[in-house]
Design an enzyme around this catalytic site. Structure first.
Site, PDB file in Angstrom:
ATOM      1  N   HIS A   1      37.624  47.808  35.476  1.00  0.00           N
ATOM      2  CA  HIS A   1      37.999  46.438  35.795  1.00  0.00           C
ATOM      3  C   HIS A   1      39.245  46.463  36.647  1.00  0.00           C
ATOM      4  O   HIS A   1      40.118  47.297  36.448  1.00  0.00           O
ATOM      5  CB  HIS A   1      38.269  45.635  34.510  1.00  0.00           C
ATOM      6  CG  HIS A   1      38.169  44.162  34.733  1.00  0.00           C
ATOM      7  ND1 HIS A   1      39.218  43.421  35.212  1.00  0.00           N
ATOM      8  CD2 HIS A   1      37.126  43.309  34.591  1.00  0.00           C
ATOM      9  CE1 HIS A   1      38.825  42.167  35.340  1.00  0.00           C
ATOM     10  NE2 HIS A   1      37.565  42.069  34.975  1.00  0.00           N
TER      11      HIS A   1
ATOM     12  N   ASP B   1      30.563  43.116  30.768  1.00  0.00           N
ATOM     13  CA  ASP B   1      29.167  43.187  31.160  1.00  0.00           C
ATOM     14  C   ASP B   1      28.404  44.335  30.509  1.00  0.00           C
ATOM     15  O   ASP B   1      27.183  44.397  30.612  1.00  0.00           O
ATOM     16  CB  ASP B   1      29.061  43.322  32.691  1.00  0.00           C
ATOM     17  CG  ASP B   1      29.411  42.015  33.370  1.00  0.00           C
ATOM     18  OD1 ASP B   1      29.091  40.964  32.788  1.00  0.00           O
ATOM     19  OD2 ASP B   1      30.009  42.045  34.456  1.00  0.00           O
TER      20      ASP B   1
HETATM   21  N1  CMC Z   1      32.239  54.323  37.302  1.00  0.00           N
HETATM   22  C1  CMC Z   1      32.775  55.439  37.832  1.00  0.00           C
HETATM   23  N2  CMC Z   1      33.947  55.481  38.502  1.00  0.00           N
HETATM   24  C2  CMC Z   1      34.585  54.330  38.659  1.00  0.00           C
HETATM   25  C3  CMC Z   1      34.100  53.103  38.142  1.00  0.00           C
HETATM   26  C4  CMC Z   1      32.879  53.139  37.435  1.00  0.00           C
HETATM   27  N3  CMC Z   1      32.362  52.018  36.914  1.00  0.00           N
HETATM   28  N4  CMC Z   1      34.970  52.101  38.446  1.00  0.00           N
HETATM   29  C5  CMC Z   1      35.962  52.665  39.137  1.00  0.00           C
HETATM   30  N5  CMC Z   1      35.742  54.007  39.265  1.00  0.00           N
HETATM   31  C6  CMC Z   1      36.629  54.993  39.881  1.00  0.00           C
HETATM   32  C7  CMC Z   1      36.692  54.822  41.396  1.00  0.00           C
HETATM   33  O1  CMC Z   1      35.695  55.614  42.025  1.00  0.00           O
HETATM   34  C8  CMC Z   1      38.085  55.296  41.678  1.00  0.00           C
HETATM   35  O2  CMC Z   1      38.099  56.697  41.577  1.00  0.00           O
HETATM   36  P1  CMC Z   1      39.061  57.589  42.559  1.00  0.00           P
HETATM   37  O3  CMC Z   1      40.459  57.181  42.188  1.00  0.00           O
HETATM   38  O4  CMC Z   1      38.733  58.994  42.238  1.00  0.00           O
HETATM   39  O5  CMC Z   1      38.697  57.181  43.955  1.00  0.00           O
HETATM   40  C9  CMC Z   1      38.914  54.786  40.491  1.00  0.00           C
HETATM   41  O6  CMC Z   1      37.960  54.710  39.408  1.00  0.00           O
HETATM   42  C10 CMC Z   1      39.552  53.428  40.721  1.00  0.00           C
HETATM   43  O7  CMC Z   1      38.514  52.501  41.045  1.00  0.00           O
HETATM   44  P2  CMC Z   1      38.641  51.305  42.058  1.00  0.00           P
HETATM   45  O8  CMC Z   1      37.325  51.151  42.776  1.00  0.00           O
HETATM   46  O9  CMC Z   1      39.884  51.462  42.886  1.00  0.00           O
HETATM   47  O10 CMC Z   1      38.851  50.086  41.066  1.00  0.00           O
HETATM   48  P3  CMC Z   1      38.728  48.562  41.456  1.00  0.00           P
HETATM   49  O11 CMC Z   1      39.757  47.857  40.657  1.00  0.00           O
HETATM   50  O12 CMC Z   1      38.742  48.361  42.922  1.00  0.00           O
HETATM   51  O13 CMC Z   1      37.261  48.187  40.954  1.00  0.00           O
HETATM   52  C11 CMC Z   1      35.462  47.403  39.684  1.00  0.00           C
HETATM   53  C12 CMC Z   1      36.981  47.451  39.821  1.00  0.00           C
HETATM   54  C13 CMC Z   1      35.118  46.496  38.484  1.00  0.00           C
HETATM   55  C14 CMC Z   1      34.826  46.793  40.953  1.00  0.00           C
HETATM   56  C15 CMC Z   1      34.934  48.830  39.469  1.00  0.00           C
HETATM   57  O14 CMC Z   1      35.512  49.389  38.320  1.00  0.00           O
HETATM   58  C16 CMC Z   1      33.418  48.872  39.384  1.00  0.00           C
HETATM   59  O15 CMC Z   1      32.750  48.919  40.411  1.00  0.00           O
HETATM   60  N6  CMC Z   1      32.832  48.852  38.123  1.00  0.00           N
HETATM   61  C17 CMC Z   1      31.391  48.819  37.960  1.00  0.00           C
HETATM   62  C18 CMC Z   1      30.883  47.409  38.215  1.00  0.00           C
HETATM   63  C19 CMC Z   1      31.204  46.485  37.071  1.00  0.00           C
HETATM   64  O16 CMC Z   1      31.003  46.812  35.900  1.00  0.00           O
HETATM   65  N7  CMC Z   1      31.661  45.283  37.426  1.00  0.00           N
HETATM   66  C20 CMC Z   1      31.934  44.207  36.447  1.00  0.00           C
HETATM   67  C21 CMC Z   1      33.375  43.867  36.384  1.00  0.00           C
HETATM   68  S1  CMC Z   1      33.724  42.855  34.929  1.00  0.00           S
HETATM   69  C22 CMC Z   1      32.967  41.345  35.232  1.00  0.00           C
HETATM   70  C23 CMC Z   1      33.610  40.583  36.307  1.00  0.00           C
HETATM   71  O17 CMC Z   1      34.761  40.148  36.130  1.00  0.00           O
HETATM   72  O18 CMC Z   1      32.966  40.388  37.326  1.00  0.00           O
END
Ligand code: CMC
Length: 455
Positions: free
Chosen positions: A321, A377
């Site tokens: 998140h 989720d």
């Molecule tokens: N599985 C594997 N690796 C992950 C995941 C995941 N679900 N989420 C983040 N990472 C890794 C990402 O690859 C990065 O790694 P590195 O530092 O090696 O490059 C690190 O963790 C930081 O991730 P980020 O992409 O910078 O984090 P963000 O804050 O931009 O993204 C997120 C947040 C929710 C989009 C992301 O965690 C994600 O895509 N999760 C899966 C989709 C999901 O479950 N979304 C629902 C969110 S909750 C409901 C809502 O509010 O919509």
């Protein structure tokens, strides 16, 4: 630079521009209720290397550290796993409140009195019916249309049924639009469901409560009176409360940005639904189920986790998140709720896969070091499916609930004297000026594709 706020806060930022040697004092805004502080980006504008320069901007793709508004609606402390609506902890609201009470609270800032609640419930119940032409509109969709596409388009179409909704500065119009949206969203969502299933539309039953009426419109067949399973009704009520608002997330930001053009609220909420549809936002609950299906068997979980860690393109959906970095308080409540629902419907192999994914991920350094915990989720999809909702309907359920938050945020934005049309800056990285040197020959009165001839 205006310095009134720095006095109140007792603080300011001293910035020295190494290009010019000039020093600037930038006031720090007074700490808000929970201590949030910021500087005003516009206070950086006077910082220039020379008179012709536009002035210093901040560069913040994806709004990683930019507050776009002041808001008194929802508070999140991502490190401590805190979520409160108008100061009330989500755990208490989920346990004790109804969704409509929460919708009132989000909009009005206080819990309703009994007469206010009775009136609010009456108004929303009274407006659950939709214009008959909506049914014709829905019939235009293919049998396999995604219900989120249908919902998004139908909510946008609603603005054509209520042209006065564009009078957003008229409090009476604003009131009725908010009531209509909250009242009609479950009806529209249920009609989308019935269309995909090829079932006749079921009209609202205004003897039933908000959630039970929704379930009735989704599930009722020949029975003269629908009676929902009380555990399912309670579970959905809680899930609606958990999803009702979440401060400046992607879809709320979309509603605020689109609403800042002063378009009608049906169009602004349609924009929110479009944003919610994406797999990185509300679409994630659907993706969790697709992921579990792809894994197929509990024995494949370790290999799947290794694939995620190896960056094979898969993410562990339902994990991570932007804001919560210790745990998502909604996920805790949902997990408890899932236990109650599964006591009724039984545990299946998909739940076993989900539990194994969670167990491995929570002890694996890849996820622990990146602070990736199950988000709301992760379990909601499993609950929805056990209640017999199809996978592509999950995000629709999220949208019905989030409408309460979108509308509260939309109205707060309109009442905020500091807000203007949302219009971010950019850092231009394209060509400098160059002279047009096109050499095509075509007749501008005809289709350019057909007649374009390269010399
Ligand atoms: N599985 C594997 N690796 C992950 C995941 C995941 N679900 N989420 C983040 N990472 C890794 C990402 O690859 C990065 O790694 P590195 O530092 O090696 O490059 C690190 O963790 C930081 O991730 P980020 O992409 O910078 O984090 P963000 O804050 O931009 O993204 C997120 C947040 C929710 C989009 C992301 O965690 C994600 O895509 N999760 C899966 C989709 C999901 O479950 N979304 C629902 C969110 S909750 C409901 C809502 O509010 O919509």
């Amino acid at each position: 630079m205006a310095d009134t706020e720095s006095n109140a806060a007792g603080g300011s930022l001293e910035i020295k521009d190494s290009r010019t040697g000039t020093s600037y004092t930038v006031p720090i805004m007074p700490p808000a209720t929970e201590g949030d502080t910021a500087i005003r980006a516009m206070d950086l504008r006077p910082i220039k290397a020379n008179k012709e320069e536009f002035g210093l901007m901040t560069y913040d793709p994806a709004f990683m550290n930019t507050a776009s508004c002041k808001s008194a609606i929802t508070f999140i402390d991502g490190d401590k796993g805190i979520l409160r609506y108008r100061g009330y902890p989500i755990e208490q609201l989920a346990e004790k409140a109804s969704f409509l009470e929460v919708a009132w609270l989000l909009r009005n800032g206080e819990l309703p009195t009994q007469p206010q609640y009775n009136d609010w419930t009456h108004q929303i119940t009274y407006h659950t019916y939709v214009h008959e032409n909506i049914k014709t509109f829905l019939q235009g969709f293919r049998y396999d249309a995604h219900p989120m596409s249908m919902l998004c388009s139908t909510v946008a179409a609603m603005s054509s049924f209520y042209p006065n909704a564009k009078n957003i500065q008229d409090p009476a119009e604003r009131d009725i639009s908010i009531v209509r949206l909250l009242a009609k969203l479950p009806t529209l969502a249920a009609f989308c469901f019935r269309h995909v299933k090829g079932l006749p539309f079921i009209y609202p039953d205004n003897d039933l409560g908000y959630v039970e009426n929704f379930l009735s419109m989704v599930a009722r067949m020949t029975e003269p009176k629908y009676e929902g399973n009380p555990i399912f009704v309670k579970a959905l009520e809680v899930l609606f409360i958990l999803h009702a608002d979440h401060e400046q997330n992607c879809s709320t930001n979309a509603v605020r940005a689109v609403g800042s053009s002063h378009v009608d609220p049906f169009s602004a909420v349609a924009a929110g639904i479009a944003a919610l549809y994406g797999p990185l936002h509300g679409g994630a609950n659907e993706q969790v189920l697709h992921m579990i299906k792809e894994i197929g068997d509990i024995k494949n979980v370790p290999a799947f986790i290794e694939g995620v860690k190896g960056g094979k393109g898969n993410k562990l959906m339902g994990f991570g998140h932007r804001v919560y970095k210790s745990y998502d308080p909604r996920a805790r409540i949902v997990k408890k709720l899932a236990d109650e629902v599964f006591k009724v419907v039984g545990v299946d192999k998909d739940l076993e896969i989900a539990l194994e994914l969670e167990r491995i991920a929570l002890s694996d350094d890849y996820f622990v070091s990146r602070k990736l915990y199950p988000n709301v989720d992760f379990y909601t999809g499993l609950i929805y499916r056990s209640m017999a909702f199809p996978t592509d309907f999950f995000t629709v359920l999220f949208a019905v609930a989030r409408t309460a938050g979108w509308l509260s945020q939309w109205e707060e934005m309109l009442n905020d004297k500091e807000q203007k049309i949302a219009r971010p800056r950019q850092i231009y990285t394209g060509y400098g000026e160059r002279a047009y040197a096109g050499s095509l020959s075509y007749d501008m009165t005809k289709s350019s594709k057909k007649d374009a001839v390269r010399k």
